[in-house]
Design a protein around this motif. Structure first.
Motif, PDB file in Angstrom:
ATOM      1  N   THR A 215       0.298  11.184 -14.233  1.00  0.00           N
ATOM      2  CA  THR A 215      -0.468  10.039 -13.728  1.00  0.00           C
ATOM      3  C   THR A 215      -0.091   9.687 -12.308  1.00  0.00           C
ATOM      4  OG1 THR A 215      -0.789   9.107 -15.940  1.00  0.00           O
ATOM      5  CG2 THR A 215      -0.913   7.578 -14.074  1.00  0.00           C
ATOM      6  N   TRP A 216       1.206   9.754 -11.999  1.00  0.00           N
ATOM      7  CA  TRP A 216       1.679   9.336 -10.679  1.00  0.00           C
ATOM      8  C   TRP A 216       1.475  10.411  -9.625  1.00  0.00           C
ATOM      9  CZ3 TRP A 216       1.872   4.446 -10.342  1.00  0.00           C
ATOM     10  CH2 TRP A 216       2.123   3.696 -11.484  1.00  0.00           C
ATOM     11  N   ARG A 217       1.196  11.612 -10.034  1.00  0.00           N
ATOM     12  CA  ARG A 217       0.780  12.663  -9.113  1.00  0.00           C
ATOM     13  C   ARG A 217      -0.710  12.533  -8.790  1.00  0.00           C
ATOM     14  NH1 ARG A 217       0.802  17.418 -12.521  1.00  0.00           N
ATOM     15  NH2 ARG A 217      -1.193  16.528 -13.158  1.00  0.00           N
ATOM     16  N   ASP A 218      -1.493  12.183  -9.797  1.00  0.00           N
ATOM     17  CA  ASP A 218      -2.949  12.208  -9.659  1.00  0.00           C
ATOM     18  C   ASP A 218      -3.540  10.942  -9.060  1.00  0.00           C
ATOM     19  OD1 ASP A 218      -2.844  14.711 -10.814  1.00  0.00           O
ATOM     20  OD2 ASP A 218      -3.328  13.997 -12.832  1.00  0.00           O
ATOM     21  N   ASN A 219      -2.915   9.804  -9.317  1.00  0.00           N
ATOM     22  CA  ASN A 219      -3.480   8.528  -8.857  1.00  0.00           C
ATOM     23  C   ASN A 219      -2.870   8.128  -7.515  1.00  0.00           C
ATOM     24  OD1 ASN A 219      -5.222   6.975 -11.171  1.00  0.00           O
ATOM     25  ND2 ASN A 219      -3.726   8.387 -12.063  1.00  0.00           N
ATOM     26  N   THR A 220      -3.540   8.505  -6.459  1.00  0.00           N
ATOM     27  CA  THR A 220      -3.039   8.243  -5.103  1.00  0.00           C
ATOM     28  C   THR A 220      -3.964   7.302  -4.340  1.00  0.00           C
ATOM     29  OG1 THR A 220      -4.184  10.197  -4.232  1.00  0.00           O
ATOM     30  CG2 THR A 220      -1.929  10.513  -5.023  1.00  0.00           C
ATOM     31  N   TYR A 221      -4.705   6.491  -5.055  1.00  0.00           N
ATOM     32  CA  TYR A 221      -5.639   5.575  -4.403  1.00  0.00           C
ATOM     33  C   TYR A 221      -4.880   4.515  -3.600  1.00  0.00           C
ATOM     34  CZ  TYR A 221      -4.551   2.761  -8.570  1.00  0.00           C
ATOM     35  OH  TYR A 221      -3.905   2.069  -9.567  1.00  0.00           O
ATOM     36  N   PRO A 222      -5.526   3.899  -2.617  1.00  0.00           N
ATOM     37  CA  PRO A 222      -4.866   2.852  -1.824  1.00  0.00           C
ATOM     38  C   PRO A 222      -4.389   1.701  -2.703  1.00  0.00           C
ATOM     39  CG  PRO A 222      -6.930   3.527  -0.791  1.00  0.00           C
ATOM     40  CD  PRO A 222      -6.899   4.168  -2.141  1.00  0.00           C
ATOM     41  N   GLY A 223      -3.145   1.296  -2.521  1.00  0.00           N
ATOM     42  CA  GLY A 223      -2.593   0.192  -3.289  1.00  0.00           C
ATOM     43  C   GLY A 223      -1.994   0.585  -4.621  1.00  0.00           C
ATOM     44  N   ALA A 224      -1.996   1.876  -4.952  1.00  0.00           N
ATOM     45  CA  ALA A 224      -1.486   2.310  -6.256  1.00  0.00           C
ATOM     46  C   ALA A 224      -0.024   1.922  -6.426  1.00  0.00           C
ATOM     47  CB  ALA A 224      -1.639   3.827  -6.412  1.00  0.00           C
ATOM     48  N   ALA A 225       0.264   1.240  -7.514  1.00  0.00           N
ATOM     49  CA  ALA A 225       1.627   0.791  -7.795  1.00  0.00           C
ATOM     50  C   ALA A 225       1.757   0.527  -9.287  1.00  0.00           C
ATOM     51  CB  ALA A 225       1.958  -0.474  -6.994  1.00  0.00           C
TER      52      ALA A 225
ATOM     53  N   THR B 207       0.842  -1.183   0.000  1.00  0.00           N
ATOM     54  CA  THR B 207       0.000   0.000   0.000  1.00  0.00           C
ATOM     55  C   THR B 207       0.877   1.233   0.000  1.00  0.00           C
ATOM     56  OG1 THR B 207      -1.680  -1.145   1.256  1.00  0.00           O
ATOM     57  CG2 THR B 207      -1.808   1.252   1.221  1.00  0.00           C
ATOM     58  N   ALA B 208       0.726   2.061  -1.004  1.00  0.00           N
ATOM     59  CA  ALA B 208       1.535   3.262  -1.101  1.00  0.00           C
ATOM     60  C   ALA B 208       0.800   4.425  -0.476  1.00  0.00           C
ATOM     61  CB  ALA B 208       1.827   3.576  -2.573  1.00  0.00           C
ATOM     62  N   PRO B 209       1.400   5.114   0.487  1.00  0.00           N
ATOM     63  CA  PRO B 209       0.739   6.282   1.044  1.00  0.00           C
ATOM     64  C   PRO B 209       0.627   7.358  -0.009  1.00  0.00           C
ATOM     65  CG  PRO B 209       3.029   6.165   1.762  1.00  0.00           C
ATOM     66  CD  PRO B 209       2.733   4.895   1.044  1.00  0.00           C
ATOM     67  N   PRO B 210      -0.413   8.176   0.046  1.00  0.00           N
ATOM     68  CA  PRO B 210      -0.563   9.216  -0.951  1.00  0.00           C
ATOM     69  C   PRO B 210       0.587  10.205  -0.884  1.00  0.00           C
ATOM     70  CG  PRO B 210      -2.087   9.559   0.863  1.00  0.00           C
ATOM     71  CD  PRO B 210      -1.471   8.214   1.062  1.00  0.00           C
TER      72      PRO B 210
ATOM     73  N   ASP C 249      17.389   3.402  -5.965  1.00  0.00           N
ATOM     74  CA  ASP C 249      16.779   3.332  -4.642  1.00  0.00           C
ATOM     75  C   ASP C 249      15.403   2.707  -4.602  1.00  0.00           C
ATOM     76  OD1 ASP C 249      18.986   4.578  -3.413  1.00  0.00           O
ATOM     77  OD2 ASP C 249      18.261   6.547  -4.016  1.00  0.00           O
ATOM     78  N   TRP C 250      14.969   2.024  -5.670  1.00  0.00           N
ATOM     79  CA  TRP C 250      13.676   1.354  -5.602  1.00  0.00           C
ATOM     80  C   TRP C 250      13.685   0.361  -4.443  1.00  0.00           C
ATOM     81  CZ3 TRP C 250      10.645   4.198  -8.169  1.00  0.00           C
ATOM     82  CH2 TRP C 250      10.892   4.622  -9.473  1.00  0.00           C
TER      83      TRP C 250
ATOM     84  N   PRO D  58       5.771   1.179  -5.755  1.00  0.00           N
ATOM     85  CA  PRO D  58       4.530   1.837  -5.334  1.00  0.00           C
ATOM     86  C   PRO D  58       4.493   3.282  -5.820  1.00  0.00           C
ATOM     87  CG  PRO D  58       6.036   1.598  -3.482  1.00  0.00           C
ATOM     88  CD  PRO D  58       6.658   0.862  -4.618  1.00  0.00           C
ATOM     89  N   GLN D  59       3.292   3.816  -5.903  1.00  0.00           N
ATOM     90  CA  GLN D  59       3.077   5.157  -6.449  1.00  0.00           C
ATOM     91  C   GLN D  59       3.930   6.218  -5.779  1.00  0.00           C
ATOM     92  OE1 GLN D  59       1.147   7.509  -4.377  1.00  0.00           O
ATOM     93  NE2 GLN D  59       1.471   9.206  -5.805  1.00  0.00           N
ATOM     94  N   ALA D  60       4.003   6.194  -4.466  1.00  0.00           N
ATOM     95  CA  ALA D  60       4.724   7.249  -3.763  1.00  0.00           C
ATOM     96  C   ALA D  60       6.200   7.272  -4.135  1.00  0.00           C
ATOM     97  CB  ALA D  60       4.562   7.075  -2.248  1.00  0.00           C
ATOM     98  N   GLU D  61       6.788   6.114  -4.390  1.00  0.00           N
ATOM     99  CA  GLU D  61       8.201   6.072  -4.777  1.00  0.00           C
ATOM    100  C   GLU D  61       8.414   6.621  -6.184  1.00  0.00           C
ATOM    101  OE1 GLU D  61      10.531   2.570  -4.174  1.00  0.00           O
ATOM    102  OE2 GLU D  61       9.620   2.139  -2.228  1.00  0.00           O
TER     103      GLU D  61
END
Length: 532
Positions: A66-76, A4-7, A93-94, A100-103
């Protein structure tokens, strides 16, 4: 299980990636629209080539797209991490094999900040219209922050930028919480509530397992079952991360190996769907491991060939559907009432919240209605008759000096779009260099070159699984043509865009003026039409 990626944290005036100039310039040589992978990559490569006279517009408040806008739970990401970075800005550094989206968003922020291009980014600024001025050989652009002109216009708004809301009766009358997955409302706490998810695409299969952990009841509305294969996701060990950071040759070799492994999928999509039989077996085994109810097994098993629709990756989607408080609804939706969802059999299922995960506008570009070419017609009007098409997915006849990053038929079903984006950026850079070297004010592909390119592409498309696999997907437009995907290997795409083929273009020479070599108030330049 997916991570789960935090927003991403909210952008403030102090966020480095949101910093930018105060006012639009009156004129730039290159104007880029969009600040995701495409726009950011274009800006960085322009600067690396010595071109500083450019500006980048984005309606959002920072880089990322896309990676700024899509912050839904589990986004990866569903592409391996090692492929999901610019070749000129590797990321050692992955934390995981699938990021996950936040990275990903943090990576884009860092690259933007360290590249030194953010002083020419204008955030919170949308393109309202752009019209080609044939006499001046430049684009006249109106934005939400003012007007400017540009010699060259590059659109990098991507294929997953405008959410598509479903055409369901009553969708605007629902009195409780409803939002699209790409516009996740983080102020809404869905824990302990009854929730409906409409859609079973790439976003939904990441959202459903996360919601299932906390909601009281979850209804998942499926129109067509997707193929879901296991997600080979794992955390990198500390030793692996150390090696990837300090041994660049190892990192490059790892990336190269993953790239070629991904290219092995292409024949099963583009030559003979039977070649994808091993992947189909893996998908069926993925179902059997998690779901033991025969009825549910049958409901989630696709009736078309793997690859016809986007192939999804998940280890926890099927286990989530098998839980007692999760219901898969396969009856079509008749309408949405004020308090719930009504299916075709008349059953109304009350819910506290609806998450719409129905994808994006992919076979028509929303920005196309705002761009007008030489004849005054918008790109959307030109494409209305036979669907989106371009030369090499990048340029369009009748629209001089317009270049598209992730244009028609450049999408992938197997590998990283960053590879395609960098291929197109290289083509645009060579076009700009050619224009400067030859003294050209404008270039546009000949109608014949564009027609031949797309005719050959569509002939090749006929044998692909996207055309023969027995499904109707978002890859296809209203005419049934696949205007979304590239039907060959990515290395062929890169080779075909390795240099700007000016002989396939109508060119306009510059005159003696300060901008294009001609006084823009004088007569329009002579058009030199070269061999198609």
């Amino acid at each position: 299980m997916s991570t789960t990626a935090p927003p991403s944290p909210p952008v403030t005036s102090a966020t480095p990636a949101a910093a930018g100039p105060a006012a639009l310039p009156r004129h730039v040589r290159v104007l880029v629209v969009g600040a995701g992978f495409g726009g950011l990559g274009m800006a960085i490569r322009l600067q690396q080539q010595g071109e500083r006279d450019f500006a980048v517009l984005d309606k959002g408040e920072e880089v990322g797209g896309t990676w700024r806008d899509n912050t839904y739970p589990g986004a990866a990401c569903d592409v391996p991490s090692q492929l999901y970075s610019f070749s000129f800005a590797p990321n050692p550094d992955w934390s995981r094999s699938f990021s996950p989206q936040a990275e990903i968003q943090a990576y884009l922020r860092r690259v933007a900040r360290e590249s030194g291009v953010l002083d020419r980014f204008f955030f919170g600024t949308s393109l309202e219209r752009a019209s080609w001025d044939d006499e001046a050989a430049r684009w006249r652009v109106v934005t939400s922050a003012g007007e400017l002109s540009a010699d060259v216009l590059v659109t990098a708004t991507g294929g997953l930028s405008e959410p598509r809301m479903p055409a369901i009766d009553g969708v605007d009358e629902f009195e409780r919480t409803i939002f699209h997955s790409a516009r996740w409302d983080h102020e809404q706490d869905l824990a302990g509530k009854r929730v409906a998810v409409i859609g079973t695409g790439a976003s939904a299969i990441q959202i459903v397992p996360e919601l299932a952990r906390t909601v009281a009841h979850l209804d998942v509305y499926q129109r067509t079952a997707p193929w879901v294969i296991p997600r080979r996701d794992r955390a990198y060990s500390s030793l692996e991360r150390l090696a990837l950071r300090h041994l660049p040759p190892l990192r490059r070799a790892y990336r190269t190996a993953i790239y070629w492994a991904r290219e092995c999928y292409v024949p099963g999509f583009t030559i003979d769907p039977r070649l994808a039989a091993p992947a189909e077996r893996a998908a069926r085994a993925n179902i059997a491991r998690a779901i033991h109810d025969p009825g549910l097994q049958a409901a989630v098993t696709p009736t078309y060939r793997l690859g016809c629709k986007r192939v999804l990756l998940s280890n926890d989607y099927y286990p989530a559907l098998a839980q007692d408080h999760v219901a898969l609804v396969t009856d079509p939706i008749r309408r949405i009432s004020r308090t719930g969802v009504v299916s075709a059999d008349g059953t109304e299922r009350p819910v506290d919240a609806i998450v719409v995960a129905t994808g994006f506008h992919t076979t028509e570009q929303p920005i196309a209605a705002r761009i007008r070419g030489r004849e005054g017609r918008s790109l959307a009007e030109v494409w209305a008759g036979e669907g989106m098409n371009a030369y090499k997915g990048t340029t369009v006849h009748g629209f001089p000096n317009l270049f598209q990053i992730v244009g028609p038929n450049t999408g992938l079903g197997h590998s990283s779009m960053v590879f395609v984006i960098e291929s197109q950026i290289a083509y645009v850079l060579d076009a700009l260099a050619t224009m400067r070297r030859r003294g050209l004010a404008s270039v546009q592909p000949t109608a014949a070159a564009q027609h031949r390119w797309n005719a050959a592409l569509q002939r090749r498309m006929k044998r692909t699984v996207w055309s023969t696999g027995g499904c109707s997907s978002w890859y296809l437009d209203a005419h049934g043509r696949n205007t979304t995907l590239w039907p060959r290997t990515t290395f062929v795409f890169r080779r075909l865009l390795s240099s700007f083929d000016v002989e396939r273009y109508v060119t306009t020479p510059a005159g003696p003026g300060p901008e294009h070599g001609q006084d823009p108030t004088g007569s329009s330049p002579t058009t030199a039409k070269v061999r198609a």
